[in-house]
Design an enzyme around this catalytic site. Structure first.
Site, PDB file in Angstrom:
ATOM      1  CD  GLU A   1     -26.975   2.295   0.953  1.00 36.37           C
ATOM      2  OE1 GLU A   1     -27.972   2.036   1.629  1.00 36.37           O
ATOM      3  OE2 GLU A   1     -26.977   2.329  -0.288  1.00 36.37           O
TER       4      GLU A   1
ATOM      5  CB  CYS B   1      -0.904  -0.014   1.221  1.00 39.65           C
ATOM      6  SG  CYS B   1      -2.013   1.384   1.272  1.00 39.65           S
TER       7      CYS B   1
ATOM      8  CB  THR C   1     -27.813   0.605  10.797  1.00 39.03           C
ATOM      9  OG1 THR C   1     -28.759   0.459   9.740  1.00 39.03           O
ATOM     10  CG2 THR C   1     -28.566   0.805  12.088  1.00 39.03           C
ATOM     11  CE1 TYR C   2     -25.629   7.227   9.172  1.00 40.10           C
ATOM     12  CE2 TYR C   2     -24.795   5.502   7.736  1.00 40.10           C
ATOM     13  CZ  TYR C   2     -24.566   6.567   8.579  1.00 40.10           C
ATOM     14  OH  TYR C   2     -23.285   6.972   8.849  1.00 40.10           O
ATOM     15  CG  ASN C   3     -32.756   1.739  10.654  1.00 46.46           C
ATOM     16  OD1 ASN C   3     -32.334   0.584  10.820  1.00 46.46           O
ATOM     17  ND2 ASN C   3     -32.974   2.568  11.647  1.00 46.46           N
ATOM     18  CB  THR C   4     -31.122   3.763   4.079  1.00 47.61           C
ATOM     19  OG1 THR C   4     -29.730   3.869   4.350  1.00 47.61           O
ATOM     20  CG2 THR C   4     -31.862   4.903   4.730  1.00 47.61           C
TER      21      THR C   4
ATOM     22  CB  THR D   1     -29.147  -3.115   7.502  1.00 46.05           C
ATOM     23  OG1 THR D   1     -28.710  -2.240   8.537  1.00 46.05           O
ATOM     24  CG2 THR D   1     -29.904  -2.337   6.463  1.00 46.05           C
TER      25      THR D   1
END
EC number: 1.11.1.-
Lengths: 551, 790
Positions: A522, A189, A445-448, A457
């Site tokens: 995401e 890297c 999580t953003y619940n999307t 999720t």
């Protein structure tokens, strides 16, 4: 002109006090003006060989300064500094001197620049984060800019990293950066290596060490073996490895130092995964981040070459990645449907014990075949190779060549109960910091999901987490590994496996071909899960070995 | 041989006998549980599930419950519990989330009774109801607790911990419907078994996961919890809010905690990592375990008291694949190995030293210390039946005292009070301080102040003659100062007062000693008894002859003074008696205290003459001639400050530091300055010179010091409406949800200075009120009161 006068002090810019920044910038401006004057004088006088050399040297120095200014004009969280440095650059340009311009397409090669937060348009919370980061490091690196998709995590990440590198700890500062370099170099890297080479020299490290591990003290050389095993096959770590490090007479490590080193190694292994997984571009002020050529000339991107895996790999496409485009629309829907099904049918149909056990084995076995490209070794890019002693040692699948390694049972040694206590005992406070980081990453999580809102999720996140641990041979008794197969499609598995095990082979194609409907944020989220799960897996193996050594 | 000792306990008919013993298991154990009859123990782990009979000499394997051809994860136990009512009933929690019950009464080889597969994650804990035969409770990683009725196929009720993993569940022993659960996020919840919708009470007990809890077998309200933060805490749940009554700090995260039967304050703990021992703690002595069992070679995973009414048998299972029975009698007692010692400096340089009797006894037997003027006093405390450490409480206390004349610190007090540190010009300050020092007979110091003045102020102002004069004085000053040591006169002010105090103290302790009917071991080498009214002179005369011997023992003084002066030093060893020897832990705390600079150290310093006084003069002449910049001397001044500080006269160092301010500050590193400041402030406070110490704090430029004045100042504010204390923030009341202190003029909250009329109690921002009163004499709030603000 004394050299001391021209010594540029950047640290004043990190201050939160605007007047301090102002004076620091003014100081820099004067130095630059002096230098340019000097250069012009040299130019006007007739050519003399001796002058030519010093000319080149001073031009080089000036260019470095200008590159740094360019970085500031783009990446400094303070508006006044950005504007002033841009102004300085402009005025230099008016004097007829070539100024640099940034190369590449923003912080990440995978994510379009417009998707990423621009410095200056952040909200108050992010601004404090940026300012903190800038104050600590004197820069706002590309990793930060990509991670800021998830500010909650970023905060914890920066806090941990800051503690590991700069706060109280058993290892001297230059050791810490050198270990970071060692770890990043395992995955070739160059981005992280470059960053830390600068830091290493800044804290007074011996430049000779950078010529290779064999130039470093014996003590660090001893760590090489652990670094290698930890990066590629952590399940092979035994208490003999630990013993070898702790009992090496005058070169021996203390337990506290070793834990610090292990945490650093795992941190940088997983950070290398993130760097490749999100296609982080070189920093503007580092090599390959800027160019002095006018725009028309450079059609190619240096960073692609330096990382050596972009244009070429583009050709040898993963067969798995070729899902018909028309399918992509239904991907998300299908995934949601499966999650729903799993949630419901779990109540009804309970798999037998044997079934469960075999599912883990299947998943483990299958993860080996996920790679489509064969294991040909990429020739290590650039001078990073000097840190290698054994390039042939790479990731080998868990339990591949008939070698039997017992499954690691999380119920017998887990981070929360055991790992945490050990780390916190030997390296106080770090256990807490890492624990928080794991927690945030796991529970974020953003619940999307793509275009859908209010989705739970947790099942998907758990599947990803456990899949990574499965690749390292870590098993959760209470998990049905059949779920992984249901939730993670092949192209996603390819991506996960590549990022976690051989990050240097990640291509933009891979990044694009999984979860095509999902947002970039995401995908970055997925990367956070990957690197934290990987770090935990490595830590678990290393800490278990240390525990075994201690008992 | 000790291990072979046997204990027989009669317990209402049944008799428990046994010895410390262990047996090897085939695999690491995760948990153990004892049968009601105290004769059998069940051991469960990932690959072991066996019942052992506890016989007198050994463990005997009685039954292997792990049957079946294929090993199933259902048998991989995280926890096991034996019903306390029914000898045939067991329950296990499996790592894959299954709860299994076992009926030993089944005729077949497979004793498995029921299988509950309702949890989605590992079940961490199962618990039977203490009196109800069919009620089983489980707590799982998935954040749910389930209550099962064994007569039914599925759970009766589910309790949700809001997706936080449950680590332990325990039915209350006394309250039929209550159970406690502990969580990974550090919370403890109390539930009513009839109300699954919400918990009765919740509080944060630990930082990080709470691994275990245990209800006190007798005390209804007490719950012990142990967590990853290495603490064991005892909570009193009987009160309105759960109150922490005891806290024990262990050295590793606490995996299990179990109250010891029949011993109200004892509990046993074992740890999750690193530490393999089992400890029994007395919660009232949270620093040293009462007993320690060191048999295991890997972490102990399960502990259980063998019988609910027998405090002497403890069983434990471990990851090292052994099952142990520990006898309390065979336990090692760390207290025995600890050497409680305490050392403390008095204000006047006295040194008190207390140590365990046995240690002192052996040491005083050594002849090289024959000149030892210590007078050990042995006494024992009245035995307290509740206190198991009574035997250890005896200790000897020695007090070394400094000769009273030199011990007088009046010069220190006077100097501190009369020095001027700020508010005038540098020259004036120096002059003033020099004068003060000279008046107190400290010519050395006076000289230094004069020097400083010469260095830092314009040189022409000090006439050379004056200088020479003071030098003459300075060079001869050593002697009178020394002489003051020989003088028998006790400094009138402070010295005698304290002496009186001490005598008083003696009488008091004597009488108390008699009262408590403690045994006083007579002390041979101190014949004369001490009365409260022994004349000071007599004491001094008596002691004079022997004091050089004492000084040899006291290194602080021996080295600094003996070689230089042949003047006899005086010392006054005084016997002190204390009635209640502080127990071990307190000694430890004493030791941990920051080092104090004692008065005598400071005093000793002022005696040492500065040899360089003449050379300094020549420098000052040079200064007059060549007009060197004051910076030239800063190194010298710093050396001087360090010299004073090293001699113990931090007063001088700090005073000069403050007076010179910026001129020298940068040359002395922050830490040293801080150290001086703290030492000086500490000394001032010990002499009750609060004003001076405050002034010093205020004038100090070191941030760590100046914030001293801001620390630990708490203002308690009551809400002006509901009259209740306002807890969270000073200006918003939580109860009436309104701002408390509004400015009557601008109607904003006052967060700084609030001024109010004592007549109508309206007020507001100082500025606003002042402005208002310029125009009107009525209350700004409109209440019609003619306000008076003075």
């Amino acid at each position: 002109m004394a050299e001391g006068e021209n010594e540029v002090r950047w640290d004043g810019l990190c201050s939160r006090d605007s007047t301090t920044r102002e004076t620091a910038l003014e100081n820099i401006r004067q130095i630059i003006v002096r230098k340019t004057e000097c250069l012009r004088l040299v130019k006007e006088t007739p050519y003399r060989p001796a002058d030519g050399l010093s000319n080149a040297v001073s031009l080089d120095g000036l260019n470095k300064l200008l590159a740094h200014l360019l970085m500031l004009s783009k990446r400094c969280p303070f508006k006044d500094v950005r504007e002033k440095s841009e102004f300085i650059l402009k005025s230099v340009q008016e004097l007829g001197i070539r100024i640099p311009r940034p190369l590449g397409h923003g912080p990440s090669r995978f994510i379009p620049e417009k998707e990423i937060l621009q410095v200056g348009s952040e909200d108050a919370q992010m601004h404090t984060l940026f300012a903190d980061s800038f104050a600590a490091l004197g820069r706002l690196d590309n990793i930060t800019l990509v991670m800021v998709f998830h500010p909650q995590y970023l905060e914890s990440f920066l806090k941990t990293q800051h503690y590991l590198l700069q706060m109280d700890g058993p290892l001297p500062l230059h050791y810490r950066h050198y270990i970071g370099i060692m770890a990043a170099a395992r995955h070739q890297c160059s981005y992280l290596v470059n960053l830390h080479v600068n830091d290493f020299l800044h804290v007074g490290g011996d430049p000779k060490w950078l010529n290779g591990l064999e130039n470093a003290p014996q003590k660090l050389q001893n760590l090489g073996e652990l670094n290698k095993v930890l990066a590629h096959r952590p399940w092979l770590i035994t208490k003999e490895h630990i013993e070898g490090l702790l009992k090496a007479e005058e070169h021996s490590w203390s337990l506290a130092e070793l834990v610090h080193a292990v945490v650093l190694l795992t941190h940088y292994h997983s950070l290398a995964s993130f760097t490749f997984g999100c296609g982080i571009s070189p920093e503007i002020h580092c090599d390959g981040g800027h160019t002095f050529r006018p725009p028309s000339v450079s059609n190619y991107c240096i960073c692609d070459i330096t990382n050596g895996n972009h244009s070429v790999d583009e050709m040898q496409v993963n067969s798995a990645g070729n899902v018909a485009v028309s399918d992509s629309f239904f991907e998300v829907e299908a995934l949601m449907e499966k999650m729903k099904q799993l949630q419901e049918c779990r109540e009804e149909e309970e798999a037998s014990q044997e079934e469960m056990a075999s599912r883990f084995e299947i998943e483990k076995r299958e993860s080996m075949f996920v790679f489509s490209s064969d294991d040909d070794e990429v020739t290590p890019a650039r001078d990073v190779s000097r840190h290698f002693e054994d390039t042939s040692y790479g990731y080998k699948d868990f339990s591949r060549h008939g070698m039997h390694v017992p499954t690691f049972r999380v119920q017998d040694y887990c981070w929360e109960d055991h790992g945490y206590s050990l780390v916190n005992r030997l390296y106080p406070d770090v256990g807490q910091l890492i624990d928080e980081k794991f927690h945030i990453a796991y529970n974020l999580t953003y619940n999307t999901m793509a275009m859908h809102k209010d989705v739970d999720t947790s099942m998907l996140r758990r599947a990803i987490w456990n899949y990574i641990h499965c690749m390292f041979g870590i098993r959760y008794d209470d998990y049905d590994y059949g779920e992984i197969n249901q939730l993670l499609d092949r192209s996603f598995k390819v991506y996960i496996k590549t990022v976690v095990c051989t990050p240097e082979k990640v291509t933009k194609r891979m990044y694009d071909s999984f979860w095509r409907q999902f947002k970039h944020s995401e995908k970055v989220h997925v990367n956070l899960l990957l690197i934290e799960a990987r770090m935990q897996a490595e830590l678990l193996y290393a800490l278990r070995a240390i525990t075994r050594y201690m008992t | 041989m000790e291990k072979m000792s046997r204990v027989t306990t009669a317990l209402g008919g049944s008799v428990l006998t046994g010895r410390t013993m262990h047996c090897h298991l085939d695999a690491p154990a995760n948990a153990i549980s004892v049968c009601r009859d105290a004769a059998q123990v069940v051991v469960a782990g990932r690959s072991i599930f066996k019942i052992y009979a506890i016989e007198e000499e050994q463990f005997v394997e009685k039954l292997n419950l792990r049957v079946g051809r294929k090993p199933s994860l259902n048998l991989s136990c995280a926890d096991v519990v034996w019903h306390q009512m029914d000898e045939n009933l067991l329950a296990t929690a499996a790592t894959n989330g299954v709860v299994v019950t076992w009926n030993l009464g089944r005729p077949s080889r497979n004793k498995q009774d029921q299988l509950f597969t309702e949890h989605k994650r590992t079940v961490n804990k199962v618990c039977f109801h203490p009196t109800e035969a069919h009620v089983l409770l489980s707590g799982s990683q998935d954040g749910f607790m389930k209550c099962f009725d064994l007569r039914r196929k599925d759970s009766v009720s589910t309790f949700s911990g809001q997706s936080e993993s449950v680590r332990d569940v325990q039915f209350s022993i006394r309250d039929y419907f209550t159970f406690a659960s502990t969580f990974e996020n550090g919370n403890v919840q109390l539930w009513d078994i009839r109300r699954p919708d919400r918990c009765e009470r919740m509080f944060t007990a630990h930082n990080g996961p709470v691994f275990c809890c245990d209800w006190h077998p007798e005390d209804r309200g007490w719950l012990a919890t142990g967590g990853r933060d290495k603490m064991v805490k005892v909570w009193d749940m009987a009160t309105h809010r759960a109150k922490e009554v005891h806290c024990v700090q262990t050295i590793a995260s606490v995996a299990r905690v179990k109250w010891r039967p029949e011993c109200r304050h004892h509990l046993a703990t074992c740890s999750m990592m690193v530490d393999h021992n089992v400890y029994v703690w007395d919660v009232r002595r949270p620093f040293v375990p009462a007993a320690m069992f060191e048999e295991h070679r890997d972490v102990t995973t399960g502990i259980a008291w063998r019988h609910p009414h027998d405090p002497s048998f403890l069983l434990s299972g471990s990851k090292d694949s052994t099952l142990c029975q520990h006898l309390f009698r065979d336990a090692s007692q760390p207290v025995e190995r600890a050497n409680p010692e305490g050392l403390c400096y008095g204000l006047f340089g006295d040194l008190a030293f207390a140590a365990k009797e046995s240690l002192v006894a052996t040491e005083s037997g050594r002849k090289p210390y024959a000149g030892d003027r210590r007078h050990p006093i042995f006494f024992k405390r009245k035995l307290d039946p509740a206190e198991p450490f009574a035997g250890l409480a005896s200790s000897a206390l020695n007090i070394f005292e400094i000769e009273p004349g030199s011990g007088s610190m009046s010069w220190f007090v006077d100097t501190a009070e009369r020095y001027a540190l700020a508010g005038r010009s540098l020259a004036e300050l120096c002059d003033h301080n020099a004068k003060v020092a000279r008046e107190l007979g400290r010519n050395q110091v006076a000289q230094t102040w004069t020097m400083l003045r010469i260095i830092y102020c314009s040189p022409g102002l000090v006439p050379t003659t004056n200088l020479n004069h003071s030098v003459g004085k300075g060079s001869s000053c050593g002697l009178p100062l020394m002489n003051s040591f020989n003088l028998k006169d006790v400094a009138p002010g402070l010295g005698s007062e304290t002496r009186l105090d001490r005598s008083k103290g003696d009488t008091r302790s004597d009488t108390v000693l008699l009262d408590s009917s403690a045994t006083l071991v007579p002390n041979e080498d101190n014949e004369e008894t001490e009365g409260s009214d022994v004349p000071t002179d007599y004491l001094l005369g008596e002691v004079e002859g022997e004091d050089d011997e004492l000084y040899l023992l006291d290194p602080e003084h021996a080295h600094s003074e003996e070689p230089e002066y042949v003047l006899p030093q005086e010392a006054f060893p005084l016997r002190h008696e204390i009635v209640d020897t502080p127990p071990g832990p307190e000694h430890l705390q004493d030791k941990a205290d920051s080092p104090h600079v004692s008065g005598s150290e400071a005093d000793a310093a002022s005696l040492v003459p500065v040899d360089s006084s003449f050379s300094l003069i020549s420098v000052s002449h040079a200064l007059c001639d060549s007009r060197l910049p004051p910076d030239f001397f800063s190194a010298l001044v710093c050396d001087m400050l360090r010299f004073y500080a090293e001699q113990g006269d931090v007063q001088m160092a700090v005073s000069v530091l403050i007076v010179l301010g910026e001129r020298v500050r940068k040359d002395i590193d922050e830490q040293t300055q801080e150290h001086w400041y703290t030492s000086y402030i500490d000394l001032l406070q010990r002499f009750c010179l609060w004003n001076v110490s405050n002034q010093v704090v205020k004038l100090s430029t070191s941030r760590a010091i100046s914030c001293l004045n801001q620390a630990s100042t708490t203002l308690h504010v009551n809400c002006s409406h509901c009259k209740r204390p306002m807890s969270s923030r000073g200006w918003v009341c939580d109860r009436c949800r309104r701002c408390a202190s509004m400015c009557a003029v601008c109607h904003h909250v006052v967060k700084g200075l609030f001024v109010w009329c004592q007549g109508c109690s309206h007020g507001g921002h100082l500025q606003h009120i002042m402005k208002w009163l310029e125009g009107s004499s009525h209350c700004p709030a409109g209440c019609g009161h003619l306000c008076e603000y003075s």
